[in-house]
Motif scaffolding. Structure first.
Motif, PDB file in Angstrom:
ATOM      1  N   GLY A  10       0.839  -1.194   0.000  1.00  0.00           N
ATOM      2  CA  GLY A  10       0.000   0.000   0.000  1.00  0.00           C
ATOM      3  C   GLY A  10       0.873   1.242   0.000  1.00  0.00           C
ATOM      4  N   ALA A  11       0.232   2.374   0.119  1.00  0.00           N
ATOM      5  CA  ALA A  11       0.959   3.642   0.160  1.00  0.00           C
ATOM      6  C   ALA A  11       1.777   3.735   1.444  1.00  0.00           C
ATOM      7  CB  ALA A  11      -0.029   4.803   0.093  1.00  0.00           C
ATOM      8  N   ASP A  12       2.978   4.301   1.332  1.00  0.00           N
ATOM      9  CA  ASP A  12       3.776   4.570   2.528  1.00  0.00           C
ATOM     10  C   ASP A  12       3.157   5.757   3.251  1.00  0.00           C
ATOM     11  OD1 ASP A  12       5.484   2.560   1.768  1.00  0.00           O
ATOM     12  OD2 ASP A  12       7.056   3.895   1.038  1.00  0.00           O
ATOM     13  N   ARG A  13       3.069   5.645   4.563  1.00  0.00           N
ATOM     14  CA  ARG A  13       2.541   6.730   5.381  1.00  0.00           C
ATOM     15  C   ARG A  13       3.653   7.188   6.310  1.00  0.00           C
ATOM     16  NH1 ARG A  13      -1.498   2.884   4.416  1.00  0.00           N
ATOM     17  NH2 ARG A  13      -3.456   3.782   3.702  1.00  0.00           N
ATOM     18  N   VAL A  14       3.877   8.486   6.375  1.00  0.00           N
ATOM     19  CA  VAL A  14       5.049   9.027   7.055  1.00  0.00           C
ATOM     20  C   VAL A  14       4.654  10.066   8.100  1.00  0.00           C
ATOM     21  CG1 VAL A  14       7.172  10.348   6.693  1.00  0.00           C
ATOM     22  CG2 VAL A  14       6.483   8.634   5.022  1.00  0.00           C
ATOM     23  N   VAL A  15       5.354  10.028   9.230  1.00  0.00           N
ATOM     24  CA  VAL A  15       5.287  11.075  10.243  1.00  0.00           C
ATOM     25  C   VAL A  15       6.595  11.854  10.139  1.00  0.00           C
ATOM     26  CG1 VAL A  15       5.161  11.587  12.719  1.00  0.00           C
ATOM     27  CG2 VAL A  15       3.888   9.630  11.778  1.00  0.00           C
ATOM     28  N   SER A  16       6.483  13.172  10.021  1.00  0.00           N
ATOM     29  CA  SER A  16       7.673  14.018   9.882  1.00  0.00           C
ATOM     30  C   SER A  16       7.783  14.987  11.050  1.00  0.00           C
ATOM     31  CB  SER A  16       7.594  14.822   8.581  1.00  0.00           C
ATOM     32  OG  SER A  16       7.549  13.958   7.468  1.00  0.00           O
ATOM     33  N   ASP A  17       9.015  15.450  11.282  1.00  0.00           N
ATOM     34  CA  ASP A  17       9.224  16.490  12.291  1.00  0.00           C
ATOM     35  C   ASP A  17       9.019  17.852  11.619  1.00  0.00           C
ATOM     36  OD1 ASP A  17      11.564  17.123  10.895  1.00  0.00           O
ATOM     37  OD2 ASP A  17      12.893  16.240  12.394  1.00  0.00           O
ATOM     38  N   PRO A  18       9.056  18.939  12.389  1.00  0.00           N
ATOM     39  CA  PRO A  18       8.822  20.269  11.795  1.00  0.00           C
ATOM     40  C   PRO A  18       9.779  20.624  10.658  1.00  0.00           C
ATOM     41  CG  PRO A  18       8.638  20.398  14.177  1.00  0.00           C
ATOM     42  CD  PRO A  18       9.146  19.019  13.849  1.00  0.00           C
ATOM     43  N   ALA A  19      10.973  20.047  10.646  1.00  0.00           N
ATOM     44  CA  ALA A  19      11.936  20.314   9.574  1.00  0.00           C
ATOM     45  C   ALA A  19      11.688  19.460   8.330  1.00  0.00           C
ATOM     46  CB  ALA A  19      13.355  20.075  10.087  1.00  0.00           C
ATOM     47  N   GLY A  20      10.682  18.569   8.393  1.00  0.00           N
ATOM     48  CA  GLY A  20      10.372  17.711   7.253  1.00  0.00           C
ATOM     49  C   GLY A  20      11.120  16.395   7.235  1.00  0.00           C
ATOM     50  N   ASN A  21      11.860  16.107   8.298  1.00  0.00           N
ATOM     51  CA  ASN A  21      12.578  14.834   8.388  1.00  0.00           C
ATOM     52  C   ASN A  21      11.632  13.711   8.787  1.00  0.00           C
ATOM     53  OD1 ASN A  21      15.198  16.037   7.945  1.00  0.00           O
ATOM     54  ND2 ASN A  21      15.015  16.875  10.015  1.00  0.00           N
ATOM     55  N   LYS A  22      11.795  12.571   8.169  1.00  0.00           N
ATOM     56  CA  LYS A  22      10.971  11.406   8.475  1.00  0.00           C
ATOM     57  C   LYS A  22      11.344  10.870   9.857  1.00  0.00           C
ATOM     58  CE  LYS A  22      10.819   8.457   5.125  1.00  0.00           C
ATOM     59  NZ  LYS A  22      11.109   7.331   4.206  1.00  0.00           N
ATOM     60  N   VAL A  23      10.365  10.807  10.781  1.00  0.00           N
ATOM     61  CA  VAL A  23      10.633  10.258  12.109  1.00  0.00           C
ATOM     62  C   VAL A  23       9.982   8.894  12.305  1.00  0.00           C
ATOM     63  CG1 VAL A  23      11.060  12.488  13.203  1.00  0.00           C
ATOM     64  CG2 VAL A  23       8.746  11.558  13.183  1.00  0.00           C
ATOM     65  N   ASP A  49       3.893  -2.877   8.748  1.00  0.00           N
ATOM     66  CA  ASP A  49       5.268  -2.708   9.217  1.00  0.00           C
ATOM     67  C   ASP A  49       5.426  -1.282   9.722  1.00  0.00           C
ATOM     68  OD1 ASP A  49       6.157  -5.319   8.414  1.00  0.00           O
ATOM     69  OD2 ASP A  49       6.213  -4.591   6.349  1.00  0.00           O
ATOM     70  N   VAL A  50       6.059  -1.133  10.892  1.00  0.00           N
ATOM     71  CA  VAL A  50       6.258   0.179  11.511  1.00  0.00           C
ATOM     72  C   VAL A  50       7.750   0.403  11.707  1.00  0.00           C
ATOM     73  CG1 VAL A  50       5.734   1.644  13.497  1.00  0.00           C
ATOM     74  CG2 VAL A  50       4.068  -0.064  12.736  1.00  0.00           C
ATOM     75  N   TYR A  51       8.219   1.575  11.279  1.00  0.00           N
ATOM     76  CA  TYR A  51       9.621   1.941  11.428  1.00  0.00           C
ATOM     77  C   TYR A  51       9.688   3.303  12.115  1.00  0.00           C
ATOM     78  CZ  TYR A  51       9.937  -1.613   7.826  1.00  0.00           C
ATOM     79  OH  TYR A  51       9.808  -2.777   7.115  1.00  0.00           O
ATOM     80  N   ARG A  62       0.499  10.757  18.266  1.00  0.00           N
ATOM     81  CA  ARG A  62      -0.914  10.754  17.851  1.00  0.00           C
ATOM     82  C   ARG A  62      -1.036  10.548  16.340  1.00  0.00           C
ATOM     83  NH1 ARG A  62      -0.816  14.928  21.558  1.00  0.00           N
ATOM     84  NH2 ARG A  62      -1.885  14.388  23.484  1.00  0.00           N
ATOM     85  N   GLU A  63      -0.161  11.216  15.594  1.00  0.00           N
ATOM     86  CA  GLU A  63      -0.184  11.041  14.138  1.00  0.00           C
ATOM     87  C   GLU A  63       0.142   9.603  13.761  1.00  0.00           C
ATOM     88  OE1 GLU A  63       1.767  12.960  10.077  1.00  0.00           O
ATOM     89  OE2 GLU A  63       2.292  13.831  12.016  1.00  0.00           O
ATOM     90  N   LEU A  64       1.132   9.016  14.427  1.00  0.00           N
ATOM     91  CA  LEU A  64       1.481   7.618  14.176  1.00  0.00           C
ATOM     92  C   LEU A  64       0.312   6.699  14.512  1.00  0.00           C
ATOM     93  CD1 LEU A  64       3.494   5.430  13.378  1.00  0.00           C
ATOM     94  CD2 LEU A  64       4.425   5.550  15.704  1.00  0.00           C
ATOM     95  N   ALA A  65      -0.373   6.974  15.627  1.00  0.00           N
ATOM     96  CA  ALA A  65      -1.535   6.157  16.011  1.00  0.00           C
ATOM     97  C   ALA A  65      -2.620   6.220  14.933  1.00  0.00           C
ATOM     98  CB  ALA A  65      -2.084   6.625  17.353  1.00  0.00           C
ATOM     99  N   LEU A  66      -2.853   7.407  14.395  1.00  0.00           N
ATOM    100  CA  LEU A  66      -3.844   7.546  13.328  1.00  0.00           C
ATOM    101  C   LEU A  66      -3.421   6.769  12.087  1.00  0.00           C
ATOM    102  CD1 LEU A  66      -6.388   8.792  12.084  1.00  0.00           C
ATOM    103  CD2 LEU A  66      -5.001  10.794  11.513  1.00  0.00           C
ATOM    104  N   LEU A  67      -2.144   6.874  11.729  1.00  0.00           N
ATOM    105  CA  LEU A  67      -1.646   6.141  10.557  1.00  0.00           C
ATOM    106  C   LEU A  67      -1.757   4.635  10.763  1.00  0.00           C
ATOM    107  CD1 LEU A  67       1.489   8.251   9.563  1.00  0.00           C
ATOM    108  CD2 LEU A  67      -0.820   8.334   8.602  1.00  0.00           C
ATOM    109  N   LEU A  68      -1.499   4.184  11.980  1.00  0.00           N
ATOM    110  CA  LEU A  68      -1.639   2.747  12.272  1.00  0.00           C
ATOM    111  C   LEU A  68      -3.083   2.292  12.092  1.00  0.00           C
ATOM    112  CD1 LEU A  68       0.729   2.416  15.334  1.00  0.00           C
ATOM    113  CD2 LEU A  68       0.972   1.254  13.125  1.00  0.00           C
ATOM    114  N   ALA A  69      -4.035   3.092  12.549  1.00  0.00           N
ATOM    115  CA  ALA A  69      -5.448   2.738  12.379  1.00  0.00           C
ATOM    116  C   ALA A  69      -5.816   2.696  10.891  1.00  0.00           C
ATOM    117  CB  ALA A  69      -6.330   3.732  13.129  1.00  0.00           C
ATOM    118  N   LEU A  70      -5.322   3.664  10.117  1.00  0.00           N
ATOM    119  CA  LEU A  70      -5.610   3.683   8.674  1.00  0.00           C
ATOM    120  C   LEU A  70      -5.016   2.468   7.967  1.00  0.00           C
ATOM    121  CD1 LEU A  70      -5.008   7.466   7.922  1.00  0.00           C
ATOM    122  CD2 LEU A  70      -7.212   6.265   7.953  1.00  0.00           C
ATOM    123  N   THR A  71      -3.795   2.100   8.344  1.00  0.00           N
ATOM    124  CA  THR A  71      -3.176   0.949   7.685  1.00  0.00           C
ATOM    125  C   THR A  71      -3.832  -0.351   8.106  1.00  0.00           C
ATOM    126  OG1 THR A  71      -1.421   0.916   9.333  1.00  0.00           O
ATOM    127  CG2 THR A  71      -0.942   2.045   7.293  1.00  0.00           C
TER     128      THR A  71
END
Length: 119
Positions: A36-49, A74-76, A89-98
């Protein structure tokens, strides 16, 4: 000498899934790996966390492997210092969507309730 070739199956991917163009051929048309689509959580600088990915295996008859390698989430986490509350919270939402995406692929109806979560 003649070499027999097996024709690549012409079946649709599961809803919302993607696969490489040569996915069937790489596995001798026995199955293909999809994701499926990759879902990403980023920090304010745009870095993938953190990122959440889904994937599975589809057979030539269109069915999805439910036994040997069932669809998965899969979670990284790439943040050495952990996540902020907002990122968590954003990661939790992404986990529910996936999880919903994987349920659609497996035609599974989620029945999670608070008693199941407590177990």
């Amino acid at each position: 000498m003649t070499t027999a070739t097996t024709q690549q199956p012409d079946i649709p991917l599961p809803a919302g899934a993607m696969a490489d163009a040569e996915s069937w051929g790489f596995w001798d048309n026995q199955f293909r790996i999809f994701h499926g689509a990759d879902r990403v959580v980023s920090d304010p600088a745009g870095n993938k966390v953190a990122e959440v990915q889904t994937g599975g295996i589809q057979f030539p008859d269109g069915s999805i492997d439910q036994i040997e390698c069932p669809p998965r989430v899969d979670v990284y986490v790439h943040a050495d210092d952990g996540l902020t509350a907002d990122q968590a919270r954003e990661l939790a939402l992404l986990l529910a969507l996936t999880a919903d995406e994987v349920d659609r692929w497996t035609r599974h109806v989620a029945t999670t309730d608070s008693a199941e979560v407590a177990r």
